[in-house]
Design a protein around this motif. Structure first.
Motif, PDB file in Angstrom:
ATOM      1  N   ARG A  58       0.829  -1.208   0.000  1.00 29.02           N
ATOM      2  CA  ARG A  58       0.000   0.000   0.000  1.00 29.02           C
ATOM      3  C   ARG A  58       0.867   1.264   0.000  1.00 29.02           C
ATOM      4  N   ALA A  59       2.045   1.208   0.616  1.00 27.26           N
ATOM      5  CA  ALA A  59       2.922   2.375   0.697  1.00 27.26           C
ATOM      6  C   ALA A  59       3.726   2.603  -0.572  1.00 27.26           C
ATOM      7  N   CYS A  60       3.730   1.642  -1.481  1.00 25.17           N
ATOM      8  CA  CYS A  60       4.498   1.763  -2.725  1.00 25.17           C
ATOM      9  C   CYS A  60       3.693   2.544  -3.759  1.00 25.17           C
ATOM     10  N   PRO A  61       4.259   3.595  -4.345  1.00 28.32           N
ATOM     11  CA  PRO A  61       3.509   4.407  -5.317  1.00 28.32           C
ATOM     12  C   PRO A  61       2.936   3.607  -6.480  1.00 28.32           C
ATOM     13  N   LEU A  62       3.605   2.530  -6.854  1.00 25.81           N
ATOM     14  CA  LEU A  62       3.142   1.718  -7.979  1.00 25.81           C
ATOM     15  C   LEU A  62       1.772   1.101  -7.715  1.00 25.81           C
ATOM     16  N   PHE A  63       1.423   0.923  -6.444  1.00 26.27           N
ATOM     17  CA  PHE A  63       0.160   0.287  -6.073  1.00 26.27           C
ATOM     18  C   PHE A  63      -0.912   1.290  -5.680  1.00 26.27           C
ATOM     19  N   ALA A  64      -0.618   2.588  -5.833  1.00 21.59           N
ATOM     20  CA  ALA A  64      -1.557   3.613  -5.369  1.00 21.59           C
ATOM     21  C   ALA A  64      -2.890   3.580  -6.111  1.00 21.59           C
ATOM     22  N   GLY A  65      -2.916   3.056  -7.330  1.00 20.91           N
ATOM     23  CA  GLY A  65      -4.153   3.021  -8.102  1.00 20.91           C
ATOM     24  C   GLY A  65      -5.002   1.795  -7.876  1.00 20.91           C
ATOM     25  N   PHE A  66      -4.519   0.871  -7.058  1.00 19.43           N
ATOM     26  CA  PHE A  66      -5.266  -0.353  -6.780  1.00 19.43           C
ATOM     27  C   PHE A  66      -6.176  -0.154  -5.564  1.00 19.43           C
ATOM     28  N   PRO A  67      -7.395  -0.682  -5.587  1.00 19.34           N
ATOM     29  CA  PRO A  67      -8.239  -0.626  -4.386  1.00 19.34           C
ATOM     30  C   PRO A  67      -7.693  -1.563  -3.314  1.00 19.34           C
ATOM     31  N   ASP A  68      -8.166  -1.375  -2.086  1.00 19.88           N
ATOM     32  CA  ASP A  68      -7.694  -2.194  -0.972  1.00 19.88           C
ATOM     33  C   ASP A  68      -7.926  -3.678  -1.224  1.00 19.88           C
ATOM     34  N   VAL A  69      -9.028  -4.012  -1.875  1.00 18.65           N
ATOM     35  CA  VAL A  69      -9.326  -5.427  -2.113  1.00 18.65           C
ATOM     36  C   VAL A  69      -8.273  -6.064  -3.008  1.00 18.65           C
ATOM     37  N   ALA A  70      -7.720  -5.291  -3.951  1.00 17.12           N
ATOM     38  CA  ALA A  70      -6.692  -5.820  -4.849  1.00 17.12           C
ATOM     39  C   ALA A  70      -5.393  -6.074  -4.094  1.00 17.12           C
ATOM     40  N   ILE A  71      -5.037  -5.153  -3.198  1.00 15.04           N
ATOM     41  CA  ILE A  71      -3.809  -5.330  -2.415  1.00 15.04           C
ATOM     42  C   ILE A  71      -3.946  -6.522  -1.475  1.00 15.04           C
ATOM     43  N   SER A  72      -5.114  -6.691  -0.876  1.00 21.67           N
ATOM     44  CA  SER A  72      -5.362  -7.862  -0.023  1.00 21.67           C
ATOM     45  C   SER A  72      -5.289  -9.144  -0.839  1.00 21.67           C
ATOM     46  N   GLU A  73      -5.718  -9.071  -2.076  1.00 21.36           N
ATOM     47  CA  GLU A  73      -5.650 -10.236  -2.969  1.00 21.36           C
ATOM     48  C   GLU A  73      -4.200 -10.567  -3.324  1.00 21.36           C
ATOM     49  N   ALA A  74      -3.375  -9.528  -3.447  1.00 20.81           N
ATOM     50  CA  ALA A  74      -1.984  -9.741  -3.850  1.00 20.81           C
ATOM     51  C   ALA A  74      -1.128 -10.283  -2.715  1.00 20.81           C
ATOM     52  N   ALA A  75      -1.403  -9.865  -1.477  1.00 24.02           N
ATOM     53  CA  ALA A  75      -0.533 -10.180  -0.340  1.00 24.02           C
ATOM     54  C   ALA A  75      -0.209 -11.668  -0.189  1.00 24.02           C
ATOM     55  N   PRO A  76      -1.177 -12.580  -0.310  1.00 22.86           N
ATOM     56  CA  PRO A  76      -0.845 -14.001  -0.130  1.00 22.86           C
ATOM     57  C   PRO A  76       0.081 -14.563  -1.212  1.00 22.86           C
ATOM     58  N   HIS A  77       0.200 -13.865  -2.330  1.00 19.15           N
ATOM     59  CA  HIS A  77       1.052 -14.328  -3.427  1.00 19.15           C
ATOM     60  C   HIS A  77       2.481 -13.789  -3.317  1.00 19.15           C
ATOM     61  N   ALA A  78       2.705 -12.910  -2.352  1.00 19.28           N
ATOM     62  CA  ALA A  78       4.020 -12.292  -2.193  1.00 19.28           C
ATOM     63  C   ALA A  78       4.902 -13.135  -1.274  1.00 19.28           C
ATOM     64  N   ARG A  79       6.197 -12.915  -1.387  1.00 25.11           N
ATOM     65  CA  ARG A  79       7.155 -13.528  -0.480  1.00 25.11           C
ATOM     66  C   ARG A  79       8.091 -12.439   0.042  1.00 25.11           C
ATOM     67  N   VAL A  80       8.617 -12.652   1.225  1.00 20.59           N
ATOM     68  CA  VAL A  80       9.535 -11.701   1.844  1.00 20.59           C
ATOM     69  C   VAL A  80      10.931 -12.296   1.870  1.00 20.59           C
ATOM     70  N   ARG A  81      11.917 -11.529   1.421  1.00 21.32           N
ATOM     71  CA  ARG A  81      13.309 -11.972   1.441  1.00 21.32           C
ATOM     72  C   ARG A  81      14.153 -10.932   2.160  1.00 21.32           C
ATOM     73  N   ARG A  82      15.169 -11.412   2.864  1.00 20.65           N
ATOM     74  CA  ARG A  82      16.059 -10.526   3.624  1.00 20.65           C
ATOM     75  C   ARG A  82      17.474 -10.651   3.088  1.00 20.65           C
ATOM     76  N   PHE A  83      18.153  -9.509   2.985  1.00 27.38           N
ATOM     77  CA  PHE A  83      19.488  -9.469   2.411  1.00 27.38           C
ATOM     78  C   PHE A  83      20.421  -8.690   3.331  1.00 27.38           C
ATOM     79  N   GLY A  84      21.655  -9.171   3.461  1.00 27.62           N
ATOM     80  CA  GLY A  84      22.672  -8.433   4.177  1.00 27.62           C
ATOM     81  C   GLY A  84      23.306  -7.397   3.272  1.00 27.62           C
ATOM     82  N   LYS A  85      23.987  -6.421   3.873  1.00 28.54           N
ATOM     83  CA  LYS A  85      24.649  -5.364   3.107  1.00 28.54           C
ATOM     84  C   LYS A  85      25.584  -5.963   2.071  1.00 28.54           C
ATOM     85  N   ASN A  86      25.496  -5.476   0.823  1.00 27.74           N
ATOM     86  CA  ASN A  86      26.307  -5.902  -0.326  1.00 27.74           C
ATOM     87  C   ASN A  86      25.959  -7.301  -0.825  1.00 27.74           C
ATOM     88  N   GLU A  87      24.848  -7.854  -0.386  1.00 28.95           N
ATOM     89  CA  GLU A  87      24.399  -9.148  -0.906  1.00 28.95           C
ATOM     90  C   GLU A  87      23.555  -8.915  -2.155  1.00 28.95           C
TER      91      GLU A  87
END
Length: 232
Positions: A9-38
């Motif tokens: 929701r905070a990303c400008p690219l998603f500003a035109g999507f309704p809340d229902v679309a963002i809720s629909e997208a969330a389960p399809h996303a994955r979170v990855r963590r990276f160390g500095k210079n990785e």
């Protein structure tokens, strides 16, 4: 624990999507963590994921045959990387590396394109975001070809401010960019000394403040007006 819905929701690219679309997208996303210079991804990799920076910073870069890295831009929290996801089958044009410790939310490109098709009201915002990036890139190319050091560095700082704000309207408040003089010099193919002299002039004019590991543009509009009247 990252709230994927809030990150998208905070990303400008998603500003035109309704809340229902963002809720629909969330389960399809994955979170990855990276160390500095990785490495987040390498140049030429298949463009499978759209990446949104949840925390930290990511630098976009290119590397020559001798292994020398040229930094092109540094993106902060809320920005997205992976524009070529809009061209299925295309490889990534540049590499991306965690500039600091970073957390990234990744959404499958195929799903994102399908989401736009299901919610066509998103198209004007998405196209505007992409157009702004293209316009900024073309402006930088023009400045590099036609203008001197003062204007080139000043316009690059304004571009970085625009990226930092997520493309929103420039205000009168300060914007802090977590880059050093060395980073700016590497990014623009200049010497550190030349960059330092220009930044000091901006500082003397009261347009920026220099700190350890960061540059603060105190007033974007004032910096832009100064560049418009310079003879550089």
């Amino acid at each position: 624990m990252i709230d994927v819905v809030e990150v998208l929701r905070a990303c400008p690219l998603f500003a035109g999507f309704p809340d229902v679309a963002i809720s629909e997208a969330a389960p399809h996303a994955r979170v990855r963590r990276f160390g500095k210079n990785e490495a987040v991804y390498e140049k030429g990799e298949p463009q499978v994921w759209l990446c949104v920076i949840a925390s930290g910073m990511v630098r976009i870069h290119s590397v020559n045959a001798q292994g020398r890295e040229a930094m092109l831009i540094v993106l902060d929290q809320g920005a997205w990387v992976g524009d070529a996801v809009f061209a299925p089958g295309a490889g990534r044009v540049y590499g991306a590396t965690a500039h600091t410790d970073a957390e990234i939310v990744e959404l499958p490109g195929e799903f994102f394109r399908g989401l736009m098709a299901r919610y066509p009201q998103s198209y004007p915002v998405v196209l505007d975001c992409i157009s702004r990036r293209l316009w900024s890139a073309m402006t930088l190319i023009e400045e590099d070809a036609l203008r001197g050091t003062l204007t080139r560095i000043g316009r690059r700082l304004l571009f970085l401010c625009d990226i930092q704000r997520g493309g929103g309207k420039a205000g009168a408040g300060p914007v802090t960019i977590a880059l050093t003089r060395e980073h700016i010099a590497n990014m623009m193919g200049m010497t550190r000394q030349g960059v330092h002299q220009t930044l000091k002039r901006f500082q003397d004019e009261g347009l920026i403040e220099l700190g350890y590991g960061f540059i603060t543009v105190t007033d974007e509009q004032a910096l832009s007006a100064f560049l418009d009247t310079s003879l550089d």
